[in-house]
Design a protein around this motif. Sequence first.
Motif, PDB file in Angstrom:
ATOM      1  N   GLN A  96       0.698  -1.442   0.325  1.00  0.00           N
ATOM      2  CA  GLN A  96      -0.063   0.395  -0.120  1.00  0.00           C
ATOM      3  C   GLN A  96       1.512   1.028   0.344  1.00  0.00           C
ATOM      4  O   GLN A  96       1.664   1.552   1.038  1.00  0.00           O
ATOM      5  N   CYS A  97       0.897   2.170  -0.597  1.00  0.00           N
ATOM      6  CA  CYS A  97       1.516   3.510  -1.084  1.00  0.00           C
ATOM      7  C   CYS A  97       1.383   4.124  -0.129  1.00  0.00           C
ATOM      8  O   CYS A  97       0.007   4.546   0.571  1.00  0.00           O
ATOM      9  N   ARG A  98       2.148   4.858   0.837  1.00  0.00           N
ATOM     10  CA  ARG A  98       1.594   5.928   1.644  1.00  0.00           C
ATOM     11  C   ARG A  98       1.382   7.136   1.684  1.00  0.00           C
ATOM     12  O   ARG A  98       0.732   7.554   1.861  1.00  0.00           O
ATOM     13  N   HIS A  99       1.318   7.635   0.248  1.00  0.00           N
ATOM     14  CA  HIS A  99       0.613   8.784   0.060  1.00  0.00           C
ATOM     15  C   HIS A  99      -0.802   8.517  -0.413  1.00  0.00           C
ATOM     16  O   HIS A  99      -2.089   8.985   0.736  1.00  0.00           O
ATOM     17  N   ARG A 100      -1.776   7.834  -1.013  1.00  0.00           N
ATOM     18  CA  ARG A 100      -3.553   7.639  -0.814  1.00  0.00           C
ATOM     19  C   ARG A 100      -3.583   6.481  -0.847  1.00  0.00           C
ATOM     20  O   ARG A 100      -4.615   6.415  -1.231  1.00  0.00           O
ATOM     21  N   GLY A 101      -2.657   5.475  -0.888  1.00  0.00           N
ATOM     22  CA  GLY A 101      -3.134   4.218  -0.639  1.00  0.00           C
ATOM     23  C   GLY A 101      -3.384   3.099  -1.180  1.00  0.00           C
ATOM     24  O   GLY A 101      -4.002   2.367  -1.309  1.00  0.00           O
ATOM     25  N   MET A 102      -2.567   3.413  -2.815  1.00  0.00           N
ATOM     26  CA  MET A 102      -2.971   3.055  -3.858  1.00  0.00           C
ATOM     27  C   MET A 102      -2.480   1.620  -4.003  1.00  0.00           C
ATOM     28  O   MET A 102      -1.237   1.404  -3.152  1.00  0.00           O
ATOM     29  N   LYS A 103      -2.440   0.363  -3.929  1.00  0.00           N
ATOM     30  CA  LYS A 103      -1.809  -0.834  -4.353  1.00  0.00           C
ATOM     31  C   LYS A 103      -0.496  -0.634  -4.396  1.00  0.00           C
ATOM     32  O   LYS A 103      -0.218   0.109  -6.000  1.00  0.00           O
ATOM     33  N   SER A 116       7.275   1.435  -7.146  1.00  0.00           N
ATOM     34  CA  SER A 116       7.385   2.383  -8.280  1.00  0.00           C
ATOM     35  C   SER A 116       6.104   3.433  -8.524  1.00  0.00           C
ATOM     36  O   SER A 116       4.859   2.429  -8.616  1.00  0.00           O
ATOM     37  N   CYS A 117       4.862   3.590  -6.966  1.00  0.00           N
ATOM     38  CA  CYS A 117       3.698   3.828  -7.188  1.00  0.00           C
ATOM     39  C   CYS A 117       3.135   4.149  -8.848  1.00  0.00           C
ATOM     40  O   CYS A 117       3.610   5.350  -9.309  1.00  0.00           O
ATOM     41  N   SER A 118       1.781   3.545  -9.408  1.00  0.00           N
ATOM     42  CA  SER A 118       1.387   4.066 -10.457  1.00  0.00           C
ATOM     43  C   SER A 118       0.653   4.963 -10.539  1.00  0.00           C
ATOM     44  O   SER A 118       0.226   5.839 -11.180  1.00  0.00           O
ATOM     45  N   TYR A 119       0.403   6.123  -9.112  1.00  0.00           N
ATOM     46  CA  TYR A 119      -0.639   7.135  -9.446  1.00  0.00           C
ATOM     47  C   TYR A 119      -0.170   8.140  -9.349  1.00  0.00           C
ATOM     48  O   TYR A 119      -0.209   9.447  -9.839  1.00  0.00           O
ATOM     49  N   HIS A 120       0.710   8.801  -8.575  1.00  0.00           N
ATOM     50  CA  HIS A 120       1.907   9.597  -8.430  1.00  0.00           C
ATOM     51  C   HIS A 120       3.174   9.458  -8.030  1.00  0.00           C
ATOM     52  O   HIS A 120       3.820  10.938  -8.987  1.00  0.00           O
ATOM     53  N   GLY A 121       3.787   8.558  -8.276  1.00  0.00           N
ATOM     54  CA  GLY A 121       5.295   7.880  -9.020  1.00  0.00           C
ATOM     55  C   GLY A 121       6.271   8.010  -7.079  1.00  0.00           C
ATOM     56  O   GLY A 121       7.276   7.815  -7.171  1.00  0.00           O
ATOM     57  N   TRP A 122       5.460   7.869  -6.119  1.00  0.00           N
ATOM     58  CA  TRP A 122       6.570   7.482  -5.492  1.00  0.00           C
ATOM     59  C   TRP A 122       6.843   6.260  -5.020  1.00  0.00           C
ATOM     60  O   TRP A 122       6.278   5.706  -5.166  1.00  0.00           O
ATOM     61  N   SER A 123       8.162   6.386  -5.207  1.00  0.00           N
ATOM     62  CA  SER A 123       9.365   4.917  -5.289  1.00  0.00           C
ATOM     63  C   SER A 123      10.121   4.682  -3.894  1.00  0.00           C
ATOM     64  O   SER A 123      10.578   5.805  -3.036  1.00  0.00           O
TER      65      SER A 123
HETATM   66  S1  FES Z   1      -1.048   7.137  -4.247  1.00  0.00           S
HETATM   67 FE1  FES Z   1       1.186   6.424  -4.441  1.00  0.00          FE
HETATM   68  S2  FES Z   1       2.615   7.873  -5.124  1.00  0.00           S
HETATM   69 FE2  FES Z   1       0.251   9.004  -4.817  1.00  0.00          FE
END
Ligand code: FES
Length: 453
Positions: A96-103, A116-123
């Motif tokens: 779970q990405c710590r930004h907005r919770g995306m897988k 690397s998160c496919s929503y906003h790119g946190w890696s």
């Molecule tokens: S939810 Fe993962 S980068 Fe925004």
Amino acid sequence: MTEPFIESEMLGATRWTSAAICDLVDENKGSIDPRIYTDEQLYQLELERIFGRAWLCVAHEAQIPNAGDFFSTYMGEDPVLVVRQVDMSVKVLLNQCRHRGMKLCRADLGNAKVFSCSYHGWSYAINGDLIRVPREEEGYKNKLIKSDWGAIEVAAVELYHGLIFATWDPQAPSLKTYLGDAAYYLDTFLSRHDGGTEIIGGVTKWVVKANWKFAAEQFASDMYHAPLSHLSATLAAMPEGTSVSKAEWKGTGYHVRTHQGGHGTGFFSAPTEAAQMENIQILFGWMGEDASKYYYTQAAENLRQRRGDAPLVINGAHMTIFPNLSFLPAIQTLRVWQPRGPNEIEVWAVTIVDKAAPQAAKEQWRLGNIRTFSAGGVFEQDDGENWVMIQDVLRGYRARKTALNTSMGQGFAKPHEHYPGIVGDVFSEEAARGLYSHWAKMLTTDKWATLYD
Ligand code: FES
Ligand SMILES: [Fe+2]
């Protein structure tokens, strides 16, 4: 004074009290209240208090052999990544990405340098550290403390015979304590050779519209259904004209409830060569000649030499490690019953074999599992249909109020001179009673010490 409702992290105060939950599984009466299979609040308590605390099997080492290899799975309904580190240790991270919770990682498995998160790119590095945030300077004015926002990691990871287990609970006992008596049987089933075990092929996944406990309980405790539910498929796999009596395992049967922990197993142990020959014919029909010969001769002999105690030639066995890891030795299917609400399971099954087994035997196990215990397997259909139909019956108001019977073998199981645990006749529901009793304890106590004294 009325007992207070259970305080749940997820639900606040639920309508269940400890006493009401313990009443659902009455060992003395040998009965179960079917709401354990249908109630949404009990299910949410299971996620928090069982899947949120127990040691859960998340992968086999062979699925992540190299640094950067990852396997994507679940602990309860929480998605996790099992990742081989540069130093070859294993980490288990919440997917779970710590930004907005995306897988965070959407692949089933693979090899990664970063996630690397496919929503906003946190890696994130493969150890879970947050290492790159797009627009860190202009968006966050360099004020984001990345070290505070790494991927969440489980409390502990341990390996047992190639299986990787993880728990979210820092208070959980060691895996060895958690397994208790079940360790002896896992050693028997999964440690026949120094080379250990390997997985053949990938993971087969399918959905069964039934509660996860039907499956876990059956593999822990239910040899009773096999001669009936699986009779036609067993006969179909044997030579034309085989009699019904030849389609049943021969020998002495044992049924084991572990003293603690809710695990269960059962098996036949053929005492004579003649009985053993009949058992070989059954496995021959299910898996093939090479697999059955290897299992009953070479592997059994190897096990005898390794252990020195020589008591076991196990035929036709079943096993569940509480809550949701199950295994059929000889058939060699190993599966996790992933819970998906009170009314659904996602089954994740693999074929596991001794590394030392001949190639021909491994191939027979691969094909044999496709035929028998897999999404399209004949025995799997028998089992799945039973569970789905019970779940369907439990849609009824009256059916949900009607107690189910778990009294078989009550009072007859006891400690055994060879085998650890509380041991009864192979046709018994002692392990089911153990599983449900442990289930109720885990839902109603915060203290591991009272579960493993
Ligand atoms: S939810 Fe993962 S980068 Fe925004
Ligand atoms: Fe079955």
